[in-house]
Design a protein around this motif. Structure first.
Motif, mmCIF file in Angstrom:
data_model
loop_
_atom_site.group_PDB
_atom_site.id
_atom_site.type_symbol
_atom_site.label_atom_id
_atom_site.label_comp_id
_atom_site.label_asym_id
_atom_site.label_seq_id
_atom_site.Cartn_x
_atom_site.Cartn_y
_atom_site.Cartn_z
ATOM 1 N N ILE A 36 8.316 -7.446 8.965
ATOM 2 C CA ILE A 36 7.273 -7.051 8.032
ATOM 3 C C ILE A 36 7.902 -6.942 6.647
ATOM 4 C CG2 ILE A 36 5.453 -5.404 7.538
ATOM 5 C CD1 ILE A 36 5.253 -6.809 10.291
ATOM 6 N N VAL A 37 7.527 -7.852 5.768
ATOM 7 C CA VAL A 37 8.108 -7.887 4.432
ATOM 8 C C VAL A 37 7.751 -6.607 3.676
ATOM 9 C CG1 VAL A 37 8.148 -9.126 2.232
ATOM 10 C CG2 VAL A 37 8.027 -10.401 4.382
ATOM 11 N N ALA A 38 8.740 -6.049 2.968
ATOM 12 C CA ALA A 38 8.516 -4.790 2.251
ATOM 13 C C ALA A 38 9.411 -4.723 1.022
ATOM 14 C CB ALA A 38 8.787 -3.597 3.159
ATOM 15 N N ALA A 39 8.788 -4.587 -0.147
ATOM 16 C CA ALA A 39 9.557 -4.340 -1.365
ATOM 17 C C ALA A 39 10.029 -2.889 -1.388
ATOM 18 C CB ALA A 39 8.695 -4.638 -2.591
ATOM 19 N N VAL A 40 9.219 -2.005 -0.802
ATOM 20 C CA VAL A 40 9.569 -0.587 -0.670
ATOM 21 C C VAL A 40 9.211 -0.154 0.746
ATOM 22 C CG1 VAL A 40 9.175 1.762 -1.490
ATOM 23 C CG2 VAL A 40 9.093 -0.144 -3.124
ATOM 24 N N THR A 41 10.151 0.472 1.436
ATOM 25 C CA THR A 41 9.889 1.025 2.764
ATOM 26 C C THR A 41 9.969 2.544 2.688
ATOM 27 O OG1 THR A 41 10.778 -0.909 3.916
ATOM 28 C CG2 THR A 41 10.660 1.141 5.163
ATOM 29 N N GLY B 201 -7.811 -1.376 2.649
ATOM 30 C CA GLY B 201 -7.013 -2.590 2.725
ATOM 31 C C GLY B 201 -5.644 -2.405 3.353
ATOM 32 N N VAL B 202 -5.428 -1.283 4.029
ATOM 33 C CA VAL B 202 -4.149 -1.031 4.696
ATOM 34 C C VAL B 202 -4.066 -1.856 5.975
ATOM 35 C CG1 VAL B 202 -2.678 0.698 5.814
ATOM 36 C CG2 VAL B 202 -3.985 1.302 3.755
ATOM 37 N N THR B 203 -2.953 -2.568 6.147
ATOM 38 C CA THR B 203 -2.708 -3.284 7.390
ATOM 39 C C THR B 203 -2.073 -2.315 8.389
ATOM 40 O OG1 THR B 203 -2.364 -5.386 6.243
ATOM 41 C CG2 THR B 203 -1.478 -5.199 8.478
ATOM 42 N N VAL B 204 -2.748 -2.079 9.492
ATOM 43 C CA VAL B 204 -2.267 -1.134 10.502
ATOM 44 C C VAL B 204 -1.657 -1.901 11.662
ATOM 45 C CG1 VAL B 204 -2.942 0.662 12.144
ATOM 46 C CG2 VAL B 204 -3.971 0.607 9.860
ATOM 47 N N LEU C 203 1.029 -0.096 7.422
ATOM 48 C CA LEU C 203 1.352 1.142 8.132
ATOM 49 C C LEU C 203 1.855 0.793 9.529
ATOM 50 C CD1 LEU C 203 1.295 4.277 8.247
ATOM 51 C CD2 LEU C 203 -1.068 4.092 9.051
ATOM 52 N N ILE C 204 3.123 1.070 9.781
ATOM 53 C CA ILE C 204 3.723 0.808 11.093
ATOM 54 C C ILE C 204 3.648 2.100 11.899
ATOM 55 C CG2 ILE C 204 5.832 0.173 12.319
ATOM 56 C CD1 ILE C 204 6.600 -1.496 9.897
ATOM 57 N N CYS C 205 2.846 2.085 12.940
ATOM 58 C CA CYS C 205 2.454 3.319 13.628
ATOM 59 C C CYS C 205 3.296 3.679 14.834
ATOM 60 C CB CYS C 205 0.996 3.211 14.096
ATOM 61 S SG CYS C 205 -0.180 2.863 12.774
ATOM 62 N N GLY C 206 3.991 2.730 15.426
ATOM 63 C CA GLY C 206 4.484 2.978 16.760
ATOM 64 C C GLY C 206 3.339 2.736 17.732
ATOM 65 N N ALA D 85 8.532 0.715 -10.013
ATOM 66 C CA ALA D 85 9.312 -0.464 -10.364
ATOM 67 C C ALA D 85 8.846 -1.712 -9.634
ATOM 68 C CB ALA D 85 10.793 -0.207 -10.075
ATOM 69 N N ALA D 86 8.164 -1.528 -8.523
ATOM 70 C CA ALA D 86 7.679 -2.679 -7.752
ATOM 71 C C ALA D 86 6.427 -3.259 -8.397
ATOM 72 C CB ALA D 86 7.374 -2.250 -6.319
ATOM 73 N N ALA D 87 6.264 -4.556 -8.291
ATOM 74 C CA ALA D 87 5.062 -5.208 -8.811
ATOM 75 C C ALA D 87 3.821 -4.623 -8.142
ATOM 76 C CB ALA D 87 5.126 -6.711 -8.569
ATOM 77 N N VAL D 88 2.701 -4.663 -8.851
ATOM 78 C CA VAL D 88 1.473 -4.044 -8.331
ATOM 79 C C VAL D 88 1.085 -4.630 -6.976
ATOM 80 C CG1 VAL D 88 -0.985 -3.716 -8.770
ATOM 81 C CG2 VAL D 88 0.642 -3.497 -10.650
ATOM 82 N N ASP D 89 1.328 -5.925 -6.789
ATOM 83 C CA ASP D 89 0.950 -6.557 -5.523
ATOM 84 C C ASP D 89 2.105 -6.646 -4.541
ATOM 85 O OD1 ASP D 89 2.447 -8.402 -6.901
ATOM 86 O OD2 ASP D 89 1.145 -10.109 -6.447
ATOM 87 N N ALA D 90 3.216 -5.947 -4.828
ATOM 88 C CA ALA D 90 4.363 -5.982 -3.919
ATOM 89 C C ALA D 90 4.043 -5.240 -2.628
ATOM 90 C CB ALA D 90 5.579 -5.336 -4.593
ATOM 91 N N PRO D 91 4.488 -5.763 -1.484
ATOM 92 C CA PRO D 91 4.185 -5.100 -0.212
ATOM 93 C C PRO D 91 4.974 -3.808 -0.035
ATOM 94 C CG PRO D 91 5.643 -6.964 0.164
ATOM 95 C CD PRO D 91 5.269 -7.004 -1.291
ATOM 96 N N ILE D 92 4.282 -2.769 0.384
ATOM 97 C CA ILE D 92 4.907 -1.479 0.673
ATOM 98 C C ILE D 92 4.689 -1.166 2.144
ATOM 99 C CG2 ILE D 92 4.852 1.011 0.226
ATOM 100 C CD1 ILE D 92 4.010 0.381 -2.617
ATOM 101 N N CYS D 93 5.751 -0.759 2.819
ATOM 102 C CA CYS D 93 5.681 -0.482 4.250
ATOM 103 C C CYS D 93 5.896 1.007 4.495
ATOM 104 C CB CYS D 93 6.766 -1.283 4.958
ATOM 105 S SG CYS D 93 6.401 -1.603 6.667
ATOM 106 N N VAL D 94 4.961 1.649 5.198
ATOM 107 C CA VAL D 94 5.096 3.041 5.585
ATOM 108 C C VAL D 94 5.364 3.087 7.085
ATOM 109 C CG1 VAL D 94 3.967 5.296 5.726
ATOM 110 C CG2 VAL D 94 3.549 3.810 3.745
#
Length: 394
Positions: free
Chosen positions: A225-230, A198-201, A172-175, A140-149
């Motif tokens: 960290i902006v996220a359409a999906v976390t 292209g993953v931001t770590v 990718l939020i690692c701790g 459902a999120a736009a192709v360029d929407a930010p996703i945060c793991v």
């Protein structure tokens, strides 16, 4: 298979994952045993493929007819309580099943997040039922929407890479560190792969999520960290069935057993897999540990039925396999005691090995279903030394 006459023994296995299925199949070496496998789902779930379920490259399920031996009764239900004194398992459907011996193999799940907002706004991916809601949210999120793991253990790494390879914009939020189990060299290899995708770590002392909002993740240093999906992948826990049933557990909730995997409370209850803590020194949660534990739990039951002393557990690790998308992977090589070495395999070769491991795991179960007693595993691991060190430590 050993043919016997005389009274039959009823064994109930709770949990139809890697350990439970292997244990149930292995018990069939004695055909005087009636085996019931209790599992809430009608199909076997390949948990090591759940990240693929989200992107659609695999459905992460296998029919139990493929991996479960003939004659094993599959009860599609959930165990709500183990009544040890009455030797009965109470079920969510309202019924119950009696047992002479019970193998507790309920597996693991994601740890309940304690970070504010994580339950409300983040998607877990530790269970099969989590896959479809997350898949729908990503679609459902736009192709360029930010996703945060959130979380950079194996699940987090695999989920981030899988989505990024599909062209998604992933952070990718690692701790503190990405891939804490990995060696320094392997971690660098994983970081290079993430960069190519292209993953931001984000890692370091302040890279811990402190709050999850509907559209962002807040870090310890105040960054949003902006996220359409976390997606929440941080930590593992276990079901509380053992504790609810009055059985002794460790602080996480794993069933406490001795080195033969026998419950410290009752010799007719035997543990296997992620939800077991032998001598309060549990093995790393993984299917690599679960399969041998399932076989050894079955052997303990078989020994007790035969009136012979069960053997202490004896198994070793080889490392950890991580997929980093469909075209690359990372194989961290370890010593037998599961401490990492500097050695690793990366790239396409590692992807091929990881896929072979996934297929091979199902193959092990299927072969044991066809030929009980055929499964073998790597042994060693210096467990006795670890136990001795644990005993003498202050």
């Amino acid at each position: 298979m050993t043919e016997k006459t005389g009274p039959r023994t009823r064994v109930v296995v709770i949990g139809g994952g890697y350990a439970g299925v292997l244990a149930a199949n292995h018990l069939r070496v004695d055909d005087s045993i009636d085996i019931t496998l209790v599992n809430p789902r009608p199909s076997f779930v390949e948990r090591i493929r759940l990240h693929q379920l989200v992107t659609g490259s695999d459905d992460a399920v296998v029919d139990y007819g493929t991996v479960l031996g003939e004659g094993i009764e599959l009860a599609v239900d959930s165990a709500t309580k183990i009544d040890v004194s009455a030797r009965r398992v109470e079920l969510a459907s309202g019924g119950s099943i009696g047992f002479d011996y019970l193998i507790y193999a309920v597996g693991s799940t994601g740890a309940a997040p304690k970070v504010p907002g994580a339950v409300e706004f983040a998607y877990p991916i530790s269970e099969y039922e989590h896959g479809e809601p997350l898949r729908a949210a990503v679609a459902a999120a736009a192709v360029d929407a930010p996703i945060c793991v959130v979380g950079a253990g194996p699940t987090g790494l695999e989920m981030a890479a899988e989505l990024a390879e599909e062209g998604r914009r992933v952070t990718l939020i690692c701790g503190a560190v990405m891939g804490p189990y990995l060696s320094t060299r392997a971690r660098r290899s994983a970081a290079k792969r993430m960069a190519r995708l292209g993953v931001t770590v984000i890692d370091g002392p302040d890279a811990n999520a402190t709050e999850v909002l509907r559209d962002a993740v807040v870090l310890a240093d105040g960054r949003r960290i902006v996220a359409a999906v976390t997606i929440w992948t941080a930590g593992f826990g276990v079901p509380d069935l053992a504790a609810r049933s009055g059985l002794s557990t460790d602080t996480v909730g794993r069933l406490l057993t001795d080195e033969t995997l026998t419950s410290v409370d009752d010799p007719r209850v035997v543990g296997a897999g992620d939800a077991t803590a032998p001598s309060d020194l549990p093995l790393r949660m993984s299917c690599q540990a679960a399969l041998p534990l399932g076989a050894q739990a079955a052997n303990t039951v078989l020994n007790r039925i035969a009136g012979t002393p069960p053997k202490p557990l004896n198994q070793a690790f080889t490392g950890q396999c991580i997929s980093l998308g469909r075209s690359a992977g990372l194989i961290q090589i370890a010593h037998l005691d599961d401490t990492v070495t500097p050695l690793y395999i990366g790239g396409r070769a590692a992807a091929s090995i990881k896929e072979a491991v996934c297929k091979g795991t199902v193959s092990f179960l299927s072969r044991e279903a066809r030929k009980p007693g055929s499964y073998f595993w790597l042994k060693g691991g210096k467990r006795q030394q670890k136990l001795a060190a644990q005993t003498v430590s202050p």
